[in-house]
Design a protein around this motif. Structure first.
Motif, mmCIF file in Angstrom:
data_model
loop_
_atom_site.group_PDB
_atom_site.id
_atom_site.type_symbol
_atom_site.label_atom_id
_atom_site.label_comp_id
_atom_site.label_asym_id
_atom_site.label_seq_id
_atom_site.Cartn_x
_atom_site.Cartn_y
_atom_site.Cartn_z
ATOM 1 N N CYS A 44 0.847 -1.188 0.000
ATOM 2 C CA CYS A 44 0.000 0.000 0.000
ATOM 3 C C CYS A 44 0.888 1.244 0.000
ATOM 4 O O CYS A 44 1.777 1.382 0.841
ATOM 5 N N CYS A 74 0.007 3.149 3.612
ATOM 6 C CA CYS A 74 0.340 2.645 4.952
ATOM 7 C C CYS A 74 1.405 1.560 4.938
ATOM 8 O O CYS A 74 1.726 1.005 5.992
ATOM 9 N N HIS A 104 1.294 -1.474 4.106
ATOM 10 C CA HIS A 104 0.818 -2.856 4.305
ATOM 11 C C HIS A 104 1.183 -3.690 3.072
ATOM 12 O O HIS A 104 0.963 -3.269 1.940
ATOM 13 N N CYS A 158 -6.367 -1.408 -0.132
ATOM 14 C CA CYS A 158 -5.717 -1.961 1.058
ATOM 15 C C CYS A 158 -6.748 -2.395 2.101
ATOM 16 O O CYS A 158 -7.649 -1.641 2.457
ATOM 17 N N CYS A 212 -6.009 0.033 5.460
ATOM 18 C CA CYS A 212 -6.350 1.460 5.570
ATOM 19 C C CYS A 212 -7.449 1.906 4.604
ATOM 20 O O CYS A 212 -7.915 3.042 4.687
HETATM 21 ZN ZN LIG Z 1 -2.953 0.800 3.412
#
Ligand SMILES: [Zn+2]
Length: 339
Positions: A41, A44, A46, A61, A64
């Protein structure tokens, strides 16, 4: 952010996969380009896996709720996407378009110049420098950052390379173009002098128009838009940087009415691209016959009243096509003399 993943968005994802509505869209065309899929992502960090929403040309994602453009374009692919047709020296739009653009930047500079403390303004992603020049005309020092342009007040640098104290750092439809937007925002917050203001305008990926038009939404703009943000992701992030959000507008960010008109016109047979049709011939992505252009423009006129009504609804629902945020660094507390 649980509300970033509403049922409406999930059904949009399924519709994309079923096909026919998305046929020949720019988003679908981009999704087929040869580049590695996004692995994490952009908001964030991820790492993507099977829990994320794999949509056409982007991955949403699971952590988030922000979508990242996928495939993730190389620097060469991005340069090609920003080639001269995107912003030719002669201006982007035919007729009134460029004048309207200058006037709206001028109004933004007027407003900010009034509310900002003394000091210079940094415009991240300054484009052709219209906003920077508007500040300079008002007697305020201003610097624009823009990798794809040059000018007297424009620097080819990333925001992370900038230091000093600024009365405002502005991301006017630029955050979504950055490879590491969260890092850019964090650094921007450190540049603000006490009382200084962070200004952000980005397309709202959870707006009514984004849901209504799905893969054909005007503001997806793949691959130039690398990250597709929403208020539930953006607002807490800005507050976490120690800034106080003072204004949120779903209209002021611009392009809200246009997003609807563009979307309605794109639903017609032949899927005319209104954005392409209103650009000067040297700034167009595709070559259309004059008749096809006229068809797109006539359709836009017919769609305008409906677009205005739809805009009123989405702005009232605080779900407009763009989100505009002003957030202030608190002035340093006054020193109380020790008795
Ligand atoms: Zn994210």
């Amino acid at each position: 952010m649980s509300n970033a993943k509403s049922p409406a968005i999930r059904s949009e994802g399924r519709r994309n996969k079923s096909g026919s509505l998305t046929e020949s869209s720019n988003t679908l065309a981009y999704s087929r380009t040869r580049a590695p899929a996004a692995v994490q992502c952009a908001w964030c960090d991820h790492r993507f896996d099977s829990t994320d929403d794999h949509l056409t040309g982007r991955v949403r994602c699971a952590r988030c709720g922000v979508a990242t453009t996928s495939p993730w374009p190389s620097d060469e692919q991005l340069s090609a996407a920003y080639a001269d047709w995107y912003r030719p020296k002669s201006g982007r739009f035919s007729g009134l378009g460029d004048k309207v653009l200058r006037r709206t930047r001028s109004a933004l500079a007027d407003r900010l110049h009034r509310i900002l403390p003394a000091g210079p303004v940094l415009d991240v992603g300054a484009g052709d420098g219209t906003l920077v020049e508007a500040f300079v005309r008002r007697g305020r020092e201003a610097v624009g950052l823009e990798p794809h342009a040059s000018g007297p007040h424009i620097r080819n640098a990333e925001v992370e390379e900038v230091d000093g104290n600024w009365s405002a750092v502005i991301f006017w439809h630029s955050l979504e173009h950055l490879r590491q937007p969260a890092r850019a925002l964090s650094h921007a917050a450190t540049l603000l002098s006490p009382g200084g203001t962070l200004v952000v305008a980005v397309p709202n990926a959870t707006s009514l128009q984004a849901r209504a038009f799905g893969d054909r939404w005007f503001a997806l703009d793949l691959p130039r838009h690398l990250v597709h943000l929403s208020p539930p992701a953006l607002l807490p992030k800005i507050e976490a940087l120690g800034l106080r959000v003072e204004r949120v507008s779903y209209m002021r960010g611009g392009q809200v009415v246009f997003g609807w008109v563009h979307g309605f016109v794109g639903k017609l047979p032949g899927h005319p691209d209104l954005y392409d049709a209103i650009r000067r011939s040297e700034a167009r992505q595709a070559t259309h016959s004059p008749v096809f252009r006229l068809y797109a423009l006539a359709a836009a006129v017919v769609a305008l009243p409906v677009a205005l009504a739809a805009t009123a609804v989405e702005v009232a629902a605080r779900s407009g096509g763009t989100i505009y945020i002003e957030a202030r660094r608190e002035p340093a507390p006054e020193k109380v003399p020790v008795m």
